[in-house]
Design a protein around this motif. Sequence first.
Motif, PDB file in Angstrom:
ATOM      1  N   ALA A 136       0.832  -1.213   0.000  1.00  0.00           N
ATOM      2  CA  ALA A 136       0.000   0.000   0.000  1.00  0.00           C
ATOM      3  C   ALA A 136       0.863   1.258   0.000  1.00  0.00           C
ATOM      4  O   ALA A 136       0.396   2.345  -0.351  1.00  0.00           O
ATOM      5  N   GLU A 137       2.147   1.116   0.354  1.00  0.00           N
ATOM      6  CA  GLU A 137       3.086   2.236   0.377  1.00  0.00           C
ATOM      7  C   GLU A 137       3.756   2.479  -0.976  1.00  0.00           C
ATOM      8  O   GLU A 137       4.525   3.431  -1.127  1.00  0.00           O
ATOM      9  N   GLU A 138       3.491   1.619  -1.966  1.00  0.00           N
ATOM     10  CA  GLU A 138       4.310   1.593  -3.185  1.00  0.00           C
ATOM     11  C   GLU A 138       3.741   2.347  -4.380  1.00  0.00           C
ATOM     12  O   GLU A 138       4.397   2.431  -5.411  1.00  0.00           O
ATOM     13  N   SER A 139       2.522   2.860  -4.325  1.00  0.00           N
ATOM     14  CA  SER A 139       1.911   3.576  -5.459  1.00  0.00           C
ATOM     15  C   SER A 139       1.985   2.756  -6.743  1.00  0.00           C
ATOM     16  O   SER A 139       2.469   3.221  -7.786  1.00  0.00           O
ATOM     17  N   LEU A 140       1.502   1.540  -6.670  1.00  0.00           N
ATOM     18  CA  LEU A 140       1.560   0.645  -7.816  1.00  0.00           C
ATOM     19  C   LEU A 140       0.596   1.078  -8.916  1.00  0.00           C
ATOM     20  O   LEU A 140      -0.498   1.566  -8.655  1.00  0.00           O
TER      21      LEU A 140
END
Length: 201
Positions: free
Chosen positions: A48-52
Amino acid sequence: MTTEVTTILLLRHAAHDALDQVLCGRDSGICLSQSGRRQAQSLAERLAEESLQAIYSSPVERARETAGIIAGRLGLPVAIDDGLTEIDFGDWAGRSFTALRDDPLWARWNAERAVTRAPAGETMAEVQRRVVAAIGRIRDAHPQGRVALVSHGDVIKAALMSCLSMPLDAYTRFEIAPGSMSSVVLWPGGGKVLTMNEVAA
């Protein structure tokens, strides 16, 4: 370095009850265990922290289930790519590791992975070619993005060894655990490994 850099997060599917007991291969009906679902949920929180931009998955059930848990948390669809699928283990699929232990071809497969073919299945070189081709297609589709790929342990190893120019027989020199994340950055004509076998808490 070109500005068209793609970050690829290589995720091994989470744990299932037959792990380390049966060579599941591409068999259907192999679902995540309770601990595996917790692993996938922890991985989803980490991602959720990765801006996929996108999530791709092997078509094998345990990979799709892992990808689905992640996708539900991130609000993204899952695209299936056959190039990420598990090794075709042919006649070995579904056999226990205990039963395989005395098979001389199984011993050769594990000692000489670069040149040995699973009976009626794939060679590791064939696996590497298809996963590298899949990653290349995905990179081209996301030239400056961050993308997650859910696949299988030795398939991920094959991709990482290609990036590191390591021989396929070196596959035992590093671990890719269930529910783990490895990452590479790729650009036209090159790339490098950033992390390997990161396991979410």
